[in-house]
Motif scaffolding. Sequence first.
Motif, PDB file in Angstrom:
ATOM      1  N   LEU A   1       0.830  -1.203   0.000  1.00 44.74           N
ATOM      2  CA  LEU A   1       0.000   0.000   0.000  1.00 44.74           C
ATOM      3  C   LEU A   1       0.868   1.258   0.000  1.00 44.74           C
ATOM      4  CD1 LEU A   1      -2.952   0.829  -0.019  1.00 44.74           C
ATOM      5  CD2 LEU A   1      -2.888   0.938   2.477  1.00 44.74           C
ATOM      6  N   LEU A   2       1.982   1.230   0.731  1.00 43.66           N
ATOM      7  CA  LEU A   2       2.913   2.355   0.713  1.00 43.66           C
ATOM      8  C   LEU A   2       3.418   2.608  -0.703  1.00 43.66           C
ATOM      9  CD1 LEU A   2       4.693   4.443   2.251  1.00 43.66           C
ATOM     10  CD2 LEU A   2       6.406   2.630   2.471  1.00 43.66           C
ATOM     11  N   PHE A   3       3.706   1.542  -1.429  1.00 40.40           N
ATOM     12  CA  PHE A   3       4.155   1.666  -2.817  1.00 40.40           C
ATOM     13  C   PHE A   3       3.097   2.363  -3.670  1.00 40.40           C
ATOM     14  CE2 PHE A   3       4.159  -0.226  -7.124  1.00 40.40           C
ATOM     15  CZ  PHE A   3       5.388   0.237  -7.579  1.00 40.40           C
ATOM     16  N   LEU A   4       1.841   1.944  -3.546  1.00 41.81           N
ATOM     17  CA  LEU A   4       0.770   2.545  -4.345  1.00 41.81           C
ATOM     18  C   LEU A   4       0.549   4.010  -4.004  1.00 41.81           C
ATOM     19  CD1 LEU A   4      -1.934  -0.301  -4.295  1.00 41.81           C
ATOM     20  CD2 LEU A   4      -0.324   0.244  -6.131  1.00 41.81           C
ATOM     21  N   HIS A   5       0.654   4.347  -2.717  1.00 36.62           N
ATOM     22  CA  HIS A   5       0.337   5.705  -2.269  1.00 36.62           C
ATOM     23  C   HIS A   5       1.508   6.677  -2.414  1.00 36.62           C
ATOM     24  CE1 HIS A   5      -3.247   4.570   0.586  1.00 36.62           C
ATOM     25  NE2 HIS A   5      -3.452   4.239  -0.666  1.00 36.62           N
ATOM     26  N   LYS A   6       2.721   6.213  -2.152  1.00 32.40           N
ATOM     27  CA  LYS A   6       3.837   7.149  -1.979  1.00 32.40           C
ATOM     28  C   LYS A   6       5.007   6.953  -2.933  1.00 32.40           C
ATOM     29  CE  LYS A   6       2.048   9.198   1.676  1.00 32.40           C
ATOM     30  NZ  LYS A   6       1.601  10.621   1.611  1.00 32.40           N
ATOM     31  N   GLN A   7       5.130   5.786  -3.539  1.00 36.82           N
ATOM     32  CA  GLN A   7       6.339   5.507  -4.308  1.00 36.82           C
ATOM     33  C   GLN A   7       6.123   5.509  -5.814  1.00 36.82           C
ATOM     34  OE1 GLN A   7       7.699   1.896  -2.418  1.00 36.82           O
ATOM     35  NE2 GLN A   7       8.355   2.976  -0.569  1.00 36.82           N
ATOM     36  N   LEU A   8       4.934   5.899  -6.249  1.00 39.75           N
ATOM     37  CA  LEU A   8       4.663   6.126  -7.670  1.00 39.75           C
ATOM     38  C   LEU A   8       4.616   7.635  -7.858  1.00 39.75           C
ATOM     39  CD1 LEU A   8       1.895   3.432  -8.262  1.00 39.75           C
ATOM     40  CD2 LEU A   8       4.288   3.322  -8.951  1.00 39.75           C
ATOM     41  N   ASP A   9       5.739   8.234  -8.138  1.00 42.25           N
ATOM     42  CA  ASP A   9       5.901   9.683  -8.062  1.00 42.25           C
ATOM     43  C   ASP A   9       4.846  10.457  -8.840  1.00 42.25           C
ATOM     44  OD1 ASP A   9       8.099   9.273  -6.499  1.00 42.25           O
ATOM     45  OD2 ASP A   9       9.522   9.337  -8.163  1.00 42.25           O
ATOM     46  N   ASN A  10       4.598  10.050 -10.070  1.00 41.96           N
ATOM     47  CA  ASN A  10       3.725  10.846 -10.931  1.00 41.96           C
ATOM     48  C   ASN A  10       2.305  10.310 -11.036  1.00 41.96           C
ATOM     49  OD1 ASN A  10       5.932  12.539 -11.621  1.00 41.96           O
ATOM     50  ND2 ASN A  10       6.625  11.032 -13.136  1.00 41.96           N
ATOM     51  N   ASN A  11       2.056   9.150 -10.474  1.00 42.50           N
ATOM     52  CA  ASN A  11       0.751   8.536 -10.702  1.00 42.50           C
ATOM     53  C   ASN A  11       0.317   7.657  -9.531  1.00 42.50           C
ATOM     54  OD1 ASN A  11      -1.479   8.204 -12.315  1.00 42.50           O
ATOM     55  ND2 ASN A  11      -0.640   6.534 -13.517  1.00 42.50           N
ATOM     56  N   PRO A  12       0.195   8.221  -8.318  1.00 45.69           N
ATOM     57  CA  PRO A  12      -0.202   7.405  -7.165  1.00 45.69           C
ATOM     58  C   PRO A  12      -1.583   6.795  -7.364  1.00 45.69           C
ATOM     59  CG  PRO A  12      -0.356   9.736  -6.650  1.00 45.69           C
ATOM     60  CD  PRO A  12       0.322   9.649  -7.973  1.00 45.69           C
ATOM     61  N   ILE A  13      -1.796   5.658  -6.711  1.00 49.90           N
ATOM     62  CA  ILE A  13      -3.046   4.918  -6.888  1.00 49.90           C
ATOM     63  C   ILE A  13      -3.760   4.774  -5.557  1.00 49.90           C
ATOM     64  CG2 ILE A  13      -4.036   2.676  -7.495  1.00 49.90           C
ATOM     65  CD1 ILE A  13      -1.731   2.305  -9.471  1.00 49.90           C
ATOM     66  N   THR A  14      -5.038   5.157  -5.526  1.00 44.85           N
ATOM     67  CA  THR A  14      -5.923   4.839  -4.408  1.00 44.85           C
ATOM     68  C   THR A  14      -6.661   3.569  -4.780  1.00 44.85           C
ATOM     69  OG1 THR A  14      -6.241   7.191  -3.985  1.00 44.85           O
ATOM     70  CG2 THR A  14      -7.783   5.673  -2.933  1.00 44.85           C
ATOM     71  N   HIS A  15      -6.549   2.533  -3.969  1.00 46.21           N
ATOM     72  CA  HIS A  15      -7.126   1.239  -4.331  1.00 46.21           C
ATOM     73  C   HIS A  15      -8.644   1.279  -4.328  1.00 46.21           C
ATOM     74  CE1 HIS A  15      -8.242  -2.992  -4.200  1.00 46.21           C
ATOM     75  NE2 HIS A  15      -7.007  -3.303  -4.557  1.00 46.21           N
ATOM     76  N   MET A  16      -9.243   1.761  -3.245  1.00 47.22           N
ATOM     77  CA  MET A  16     -10.680   1.949  -3.071  1.00 47.22           C
ATOM     78  C   MET A  16     -11.455   0.685  -2.696  1.00 47.22           C
ATOM     79  SD  MET A  16     -11.498   4.662  -6.159  1.00 47.22           S
ATOM     80  CE  MET A  16     -13.272   4.400  -6.021  1.00 47.22           C
ATOM     81  N   ASP A  17     -10.854  -0.491  -2.821  1.00 45.85           N
ATOM     82  CA  ASP A  17     -11.600  -1.710  -2.492  1.00 45.85           C
ATOM     83  C   ASP A  17     -10.697  -2.725  -1.793  1.00 45.85           C
ATOM     84  OD1 ASP A  17     -13.974  -3.220  -2.412  1.00 45.85           O
ATOM     85  OD2 ASP A  17     -13.390  -4.361  -4.189  1.00 45.85           O
ATOM     86  N   LEU A  18      -9.915  -2.252  -0.828  1.00 47.68           N
ATOM     87  CA  LEU A  18      -9.049  -3.155  -0.066  1.00 47.68           C
ATOM     88  C   LEU A  18      -9.897  -4.037   0.844  1.00 47.68           C
ATOM     89  CD1 LEU A  18      -5.966  -1.055   1.134  1.00 47.68           C
ATOM     90  CD2 LEU A  18      -5.926  -3.069  -0.347  1.00 47.68           C
ATOM     91  N   ASN A  19      -9.724  -5.336   0.738  1.00 47.64           N
ATOM     92  CA  ASN A  19     -10.382  -6.276   1.634  1.00 47.64           C
ATOM     93  C   ASN A  19      -9.627  -7.594   1.590  1.00 47.64           C
ATOM     94  OD1 ASN A  19     -11.683  -8.122  -0.443  1.00 47.64           O
ATOM     95  ND2 ASN A  19     -12.600  -6.163  -1.035  1.00 47.64           N
ATOM     96  N   LEU A  20      -9.990  -8.518   2.448  1.00 45.06           N
ATOM     97  CA  LEU A  20      -9.243  -9.773   2.562  1.00 45.06           C
ATOM     98  C   LEU A  20      -9.233 -10.566   1.259  1.00 45.06           C
ATOM     99  CD1 LEU A  20     -10.396 -11.046   6.085  1.00 45.06           C
ATOM    100  CD2 LEU A  20      -8.313  -9.786   5.516  1.00 45.06           C
ATOM    101  N   LYS A  21     -10.309 -10.504   0.486  1.00 55.09           N
ATOM    102  CA  LYS A  21     -10.369 -11.255  -0.766  1.00 55.09           C
ATOM    103  C   LYS A  21      -9.429 -10.678  -1.812  1.00 55.09           C
ATOM    104  CE  LYS A  21     -15.068 -13.046  -0.229  1.00 55.09           C
ATOM    105  NZ  LYS A  21     -16.431 -13.123  -0.804  1.00 55.09           N
ATOM    106  N   ASN A  22      -9.082  -9.410  -1.672  1.00 55.06           N
ATOM    107  CA  ASN A  22      -8.182  -8.777  -2.628  1.00 55.06           C
ATOM    108  C   ASN A  22      -6.717  -8.837  -2.182  1.00 55.06           C
ATOM    109  OD1 ASN A  22      -9.946  -8.123  -4.672  1.00 55.06           O
ATOM    110  ND2 ASN A  22     -10.493  -6.143  -3.800  1.00 55.06           N
TER     111      ASN A  22
END
Length: 292
Positions: free
Chosen positions: A152-173
């Motif tokens: 999650l840190l990678f998606l939020h903070k380590q994609l400099d120009n294009n961060p990603i909000t997942h929006m559907d984090l759950n155990l099945k994912n």
Amino acid sequence: MATEEKTEGSSSSPELSKKFPFMFLEKITNCFSQIFCKDPFGTVYKGTLPDSNKKIAVKKLEQSEEIPRDDFENQVQSIVGLKHENIVELVGFCNETHQNSTERLLCYGFAPDENLQQHLFGTEETEDSSSTEPSNNWNTCFKIIKGICQGLLFLHKQLDNNPITHMDLNLKNIWLDKTMVPRIANVELSRIFSHEQITKESCGYMAPEYINDTRNAMSFQTDIYSLGVMIIQITTGEKSRGKMEDRASRSYIDKIRRKWTAEHIASKYSSLDSECLHQVHACIKTGLECAD
């Protein structure tokens, strides 16, 4: 289509092309016969590449008619090949229209053994059980929690120009391999489906402010709330029912806050040493703070 002809004629390896013909994905999944899991957005099938016998996964999307063709391709192409140890890599897609229907599929370079929901609480046939015993294998649980946080840190903070909000984090994912390395799946959902569609389908992990007012822009805090609910479930072994009347799991979180005192933790985890007990305390505290 030239791209599709090249894919069929050159090799079955998904690394060679981002776009796959529907017939190719149908073939490698044995006519979509081996289901790994389902969610409101589609069904995931296991597949095998004929040349290398590599196991992959293919997701056949539902509601695909609601997604504009060009938007789908542009958004998916923007994250094809995104690599991280704790992220399920999207290696390609299919976007074909046959007669009056549109087939949209996503191809992943990884076929999981199970998802985290199945690992903690069993299959859909057996998951009436409301609890498990994480104390039996706390080191694995802690490894999974750390891996999810790193992804999650990678998606939020380590994609400099294009961060990603997942929006559907759950155990099945959260998909697991044989070594229990967790990988966050469906990171492309927020690029394909609308905020309203995802909020409508999410149950048990969505921050209450987004359930109650869909005008709120999705943010990293949405994922942090979902992360908190997951950390609590992994650490305590108690499942959030996530019913429609409690889609944010507020009653579940309140119950955990009351029940999981220091004394209760010591009792449930009596076999753990002091370092592991400290980890348990820290995880429950962090999960509750995420869900505040």
